[in-house]
Design an enzyme around this catalytic site. Structure first.
Site, PDB file in Angstrom:
ATOM      1  N   ASP A 236       0.147 -14.771 -34.856  1.00  0.00           N
ATOM      2  CA  ASP A 236       0.136 -14.931 -36.318  1.00  0.00           C
ATOM      3  C   ASP A 236      -1.224 -14.562 -36.893  1.00  0.00           C
ATOM      4  O   ASP A 236      -1.397 -14.541 -38.109  1.00  0.00           O
ATOM      5  CB  ASP A 236       0.478 -16.388 -36.668  1.00  0.00           C
ATOM      6  CG  ASP A 236       0.671 -16.596 -38.156  1.00  0.00           C
ATOM      7  OD1 ASP A 236       1.390 -15.783 -38.783  1.00  0.00           O
ATOM      8  OD2 ASP A 236       0.088 -17.557 -38.723  1.00  0.00           O
TER       9      ASP A 236
ATOM     10  N   GLU B 253      -8.567  -9.495 -39.812  1.00  0.00           N
ATOM     11  CA  GLU B 253      -7.571  -9.602 -40.888  1.00  0.00           C
ATOM     12  C   GLU B 253      -8.044  -9.025 -42.217  1.00  0.00           C
ATOM     13  O   GLU B 253      -7.240  -8.417 -42.930  1.00  0.00           O
ATOM     14  CB  GLU B 253      -7.119 -11.051 -41.051  1.00  0.00           C
ATOM     15  CG  GLU B 253      -6.035 -11.398 -40.055  1.00  0.00           C
ATOM     16  CD  GLU B 253      -5.705 -12.874 -39.992  1.00  0.00           C
ATOM     17  OE1 GLU B 253      -5.805 -13.554 -41.021  1.00  0.00           O
ATOM     18  OE2 GLU B 253      -5.341 -13.330 -38.899  1.00  0.00           O
TER      19      GLU B 253
ATOM     20  N   HIS C 274      -0.168 -14.081 -40.665  1.00  0.00           N
ATOM     21  CA  HIS C 274      -0.884 -15.344 -40.934  1.00  0.00           C
ATOM     22  C   HIS C 274      -0.086 -16.228 -41.903  1.00  0.00           C
ATOM     23  O   HIS C 274      -0.562 -16.591 -42.988  1.00  0.00           O
ATOM     24  CB  HIS C 274      -2.283 -15.060 -41.482  1.00  0.00           C
ATOM     25  CG  HIS C 274      -3.256 -16.166 -41.199  1.00  0.00           C
ATOM     26  ND1 HIS C 274      -4.547 -15.961 -40.812  1.00  0.00           N
ATOM     27  CD2 HIS C 274      -3.116 -17.522 -41.223  1.00  0.00           C
ATOM     28  CE1 HIS C 274      -5.168 -17.116 -40.634  1.00  0.00           C
ATOM     29  NE2 HIS C 274      -4.305 -18.085 -40.874  1.00  0.00           N
TER      30      HIS C 274
ATOM     31  N   ARG D 227      -6.722 -18.382 -34.504  1.00  0.00           N
ATOM     32  CA  ARG D 227      -7.596 -17.372 -35.111  1.00  0.00           C
ATOM     33  C   ARG D 227      -7.587 -16.117 -34.249  1.00  0.00           C
ATOM     34  O   ARG D 227      -7.610 -16.187 -33.017  1.00  0.00           O
ATOM     35  CB  ARG D 227      -9.033 -17.891 -35.238  1.00  0.00           C
ATOM     36  CG  ARG D 227      -9.261 -18.814 -36.425  1.00  0.00           C
ATOM     37  CD  ARG D 227      -9.098 -18.101 -37.775  1.00  0.00           C
ATOM     38  NE  ARG D 227      -9.302 -18.975 -38.911  1.00  0.00           N
ATOM     39  CZ  ARG D 227      -8.340 -19.664 -39.534  1.00  0.00           C
ATOM     40  NH1 ARG D 227      -7.093 -19.581 -39.122  1.00  0.00           N
ATOM     41  NH2 ARG D 227      -8.623 -20.411 -40.581  1.00  0.00           N
TER      42      ARG D 227
HETATM   43  P1  NAD Z   1      -8.545 -29.602 -35.133  1.00  0.00           P
HETATM   44  O1  NAD Z   1      -9.979 -29.542 -35.468  1.00  0.00           O
HETATM   45  O2  NAD Z   1      -7.776 -30.828 -35.476  1.00  0.00           O
HETATM   46  O3  NAD Z   1      -8.388 -29.375 -33.547  1.00  0.00           O
HETATM   47  C1  NAD Z   1      -9.033 -28.377 -32.849  1.00  0.00           C
HETATM   48  C2  NAD Z   1      -9.223 -28.880 -31.427  1.00  0.00           C
HETATM   49  O4  NAD Z   1      -9.674 -27.795 -30.626  1.00  0.00           O
HETATM   50  C3  NAD Z   1     -10.279 -29.998 -31.300  1.00  0.00           C
HETATM   51  O5  NAD Z   1      -9.718 -31.110 -30.638  1.00  0.00           O
HETATM   52  C4  NAD Z   1     -11.389 -29.349 -30.468  1.00  0.00           C
HETATM   53  O6  NAD Z   1     -12.038 -30.268 -29.597  1.00  0.00           O
HETATM   54  C5  NAD Z   1     -10.574 -28.333 -29.684  1.00  0.00           C
HETATM   55  N1  NAD Z   1     -11.323 -27.216 -29.116  1.00  0.00           N
HETATM   56  C6  NAD Z   1     -12.356 -26.508 -29.636  1.00  0.00           C
HETATM   57  N2  NAD Z   1     -12.710 -25.518 -28.804  1.00  0.00           N
HETATM   58  C7  NAD Z   1     -11.880 -25.602 -27.726  1.00  0.00           C
HETATM   59  C8  NAD Z   1     -11.727 -24.839 -26.539  1.00  0.00           C
HETATM   60  N3  NAD Z   1     -12.504 -23.796 -26.275  1.00  0.00           N
HETATM   61  N4  NAD Z   1     -10.760 -25.201 -25.675  1.00  0.00           N
HETATM   62  C9  NAD Z   1      -9.960 -26.244 -25.922  1.00  0.00           C
HETATM   63  N5  NAD Z   1     -10.038 -27.015 -27.023  1.00  0.00           N
HETATM   64  C10 NAD Z   1     -10.999 -26.677 -27.918  1.00  0.00           C
HETATM   65  O7  NAD Z   1      -7.889 -28.315 -35.754  1.00  0.00           O
HETATM   66  P2  NAD Z   1      -6.353 -28.073 -36.049  1.00  0.00           P
HETATM   67  O8  NAD Z   1      -5.995 -28.653 -37.364  1.00  0.00           O
HETATM   68  O9  NAD Z   1      -5.547 -28.457 -34.860  1.00  0.00           O
HETATM   69  O10 NAD Z   1      -6.358 -26.483 -36.255  1.00  0.00           O
HETATM   70  C11 NAD Z   1      -6.678 -25.608 -35.195  1.00  0.00           C
HETATM   71  C12 NAD Z   1      -6.920 -24.222 -35.742  1.00  0.00           C
HETATM   72  O11 NAD Z   1      -5.708 -23.686 -36.231  1.00  0.00           O
HETATM   73  C13 NAD Z   1      -7.842 -24.157 -36.973  1.00  0.00           C
HETATM   74  O12 NAD Z   1      -9.205 -24.164 -36.604  1.00  0.00           O
HETATM   75  C14 NAD Z   1      -7.446 -22.886 -37.626  1.00  0.00           C
HETATM   76  O13 NAD Z   1      -8.252 -21.843 -37.081  1.00  0.00           O
HETATM   77  C15 NAD Z   1      -6.014 -22.670 -37.172  1.00  0.00           C
HETATM   78  N6  NAD Z   1      -5.025 -22.747 -38.264  1.00  0.00           N
HETATM   79  C16 NAD Z   1      -4.184 -21.708 -38.423  1.00  0.00           C
HETATM   80  C17 NAD Z   1      -3.214 -21.739 -39.433  1.00  0.00           C
HETATM   81  C18 NAD Z   1      -2.251 -20.626 -39.659  1.00  0.00           C
HETATM   82  O14 NAD Z   1      -1.589 -20.574 -40.709  1.00  0.00           O
HETATM   83  N7  NAD Z   1      -2.088 -19.692 -38.742  1.00  0.00           N
HETATM   84  C19 NAD Z   1      -3.157 -22.861 -40.278  1.00  0.00           C
HETATM   85  C20 NAD Z   1      -4.038 -23.907 -40.069  1.00  0.00           C
HETATM   86  C21 NAD Z   1      -4.969 -23.854 -39.051  1.00  0.00           C
HETATM   87  C1  COI Z   2      -6.088 -22.472 -42.170  1.00  0.00           C
HETATM   88  O1  COI Z   2      -5.733 -23.431 -42.889  1.00  0.00           O
HETATM   89  O2  COI Z   2      -7.116 -22.526 -41.466  1.00  0.00           O
HETATM   90  C2  COI Z   2      -5.283 -21.254 -42.139  1.00  0.00           C
HETATM   91  O3  COI Z   2      -5.383 -20.500 -41.191  1.00  0.00           O
HETATM   92  C3  COI Z   2      -4.396 -20.958 -43.283  1.00  0.00           C
HETATM   93  C4  COI Z   2      -4.782 -19.704 -44.041  1.00  0.00           C
HETATM   94  C5  COI Z   2      -4.087 -19.679 -45.364  1.00  0.00           C
HETATM   95  C6  COI Z   2      -6.264 -19.500 -44.207  1.00  0.00           C
END
Ligand code: NAD
Ligand code: COI
Length: 331
Positions: free
Chosen positions: A258, A263, A295, A234
């Site tokens: 990304d 955004e 993104h 994020r």
């Molecule tokens: P998840 O909930 O499985 O894992 C997140 C982990 O982060 C957890 O284990 C939590 O304990 C840990 N955490 C929280 N705060 C922390 C900190 N300050 N330091 C270290 N660890 C910490 O989530 P995920 O499925 O792995 O996804 C992570 C993030 O990726 C989502 O929250 C979302 O913001 C982002 N994401 C981005 C995209 C994209 O297209 N760019 C897509 C999907 C998700």
């Molecule tokens: C998420 O799944 O959290 C993402 O960052 C993907 C985006 C299309 C919102």
């Protein structure tokens, strides 16, 4: 029962139709994002599927509540753009798709690591200017010999570590809730140690308030000389002016981003066909050693299919059982 799905584009429409046919349930697909203005489209439906980077703010949720809607199923992972107090006020229940393809984002994060290690943003700029010789001067580094610091060992972080194990890179990680056991090869360290020891700092944590500007002037100055920052999580995790300063001073070798702090503003400008006025965004685009992507880490055929199917599965479960399959009650 019948549902409405917002922000459906050509990529998702076929999956909406397949799911609707398979389940014999009507799903109306609309291109609009869900806003206070477009919430009226949901009148008469039993649940809403949505995917957007703009906020599900109080006005939008109130408008949805007025239409009698009680189930909102977002098609993505992060729920940092949802106003939870408004959600509770309107008695709207929320679900996300926590695991649609963590590998999609993990592969993209590693792609950004390799892109930065091999200086591809610099090379591409030169070659596009027809500067063939100038494009050949950037000596790279091999991922195998780097120490990668993975911040957050949730679904995506673990997939990144799995891929990095294949490359033979040394992996250290930090998570306040460490895994009790894992078949993966890595070592947990505290956050400060990770920041000091990693050649690549790679973020996979939610954009919740407590993580706002997790990467700031202090953390950036503690990072190794010539380190690389990767952020596919994020935008608000990184203080952009502080990052720009670290890049400009050559303290950092590069960054792969990304996600960006604001955004919605970039999206609004892009939709209007104008240049985003955010000077931080323009400065990032101008940096030769920064790779910026819009993104798209999640954006694969596999992920999109799962996002659509699982969000609609959630709505069906909400209506049939009163509970979503993957309900979210807090950020
Ligand atoms: P998840 O909930 O499985 O894992 C997140 C982990 O982060 C957890 O284990 C939590 O304990 C840990 N955490 C929280 N705060 C922390 C900190 N300050 N330091 C270290 N660890 C910490 O989530 P995920 O499925 O792995 O996804 C992570 C993030 O990726 C989502 O929250 C979302 O913001 C982002 N994401 C981005 C995209 C994209 O297209 N760019 C897509 C999907 C998700
Ligand atoms: C998420 O799944 O959290 C993402 O960052 C993907 C985006 C299309 C919102």
């Amino acid at each position: 029962m019948k549902f409405i799905a917002y922000s459906i584009d050509q990529d998702e429409a076929p999956y909406v139709n397949i799911w609707a046919q398979q389940h014999g349930i009507e799903v109306k697909a609309v291109k609009d994002d869900l806003t206070a203005e477009t919430a009226a489209l949901a009148a008469g439906y039993d649940g809403v599927s949505a995917l957007q980077m703009i906020s599900y703010d109080a006005a939008t949720l109130a408008a949805l509540g007025q239409q009698g809607l009680r189930f909102l199923a977002v098609r993505n992972v992060g729920t940092d753009n949802v106003d939870f107090s408004a959600l509770n006020h309107e008695h709207i229940r929320l679900s996300n798709v926590p695991v649609y393809s963590p590998n999609a984002i993990a592969e993209f994060a590693v792609t950004l690591m390799l892109t930065c290690l091999r200086n591809l943003p610099l090379v591409t700029r030169q070659i596009l200017k027809n500067n063939y010789h100038e494009a050949k001067v950037y000596i790279g580094r091999e991922l195998q010999y780097q120490t990668v610091g993975v911040v957050g060992t949730g679904h995506i972080g673990q997939e990144v570590i799995r891929i990095l194990n294949g490359f033979g890179a040394k992996v250290i990680a930090y998570d306040p809730f460490p895994l009790k056991q894992s078949p993966l090869k890595f070592k947990y360290v505290d956050f400060d140690t990770l920041i000091k020891e990693a050649d690549i700092v790679d973020l996979h944590v939610p954009g919740i308030a407590t993580n706002h500007h997790l990467i700031n002037t202090e953390t950036l100055s503690a990072m190794k000389d010539q380190a690389i920052l990767i952020n596919t999580a994020r935008g608000n995790l990184v203080d952009t002016p502080a990052l720009l300063q670290a890049i400009k001073s050559h303290a950092l070798a590069g960054a792969g981003l990304d996600t960006f702090e604001d955004e919605p503003a970039i999206l609004t400008a892009a939709t209007a066909g104008t240049l985003a006025q955010d000077s931080r965004w323009q400065a990032l685009l101008n940096e030769e050693r920064v790779m910026v992507t819009p993104h798209i880490a999640y954006y694969t055929d596999q992920a999109v299919q799962n996002m659509v199917y699982r969000s609609l599965d959630n709505l069906k479960a909400f209506v049939e059982t009163g509970h979503g399959l993957t309900e979210v009650t807090k950020k």
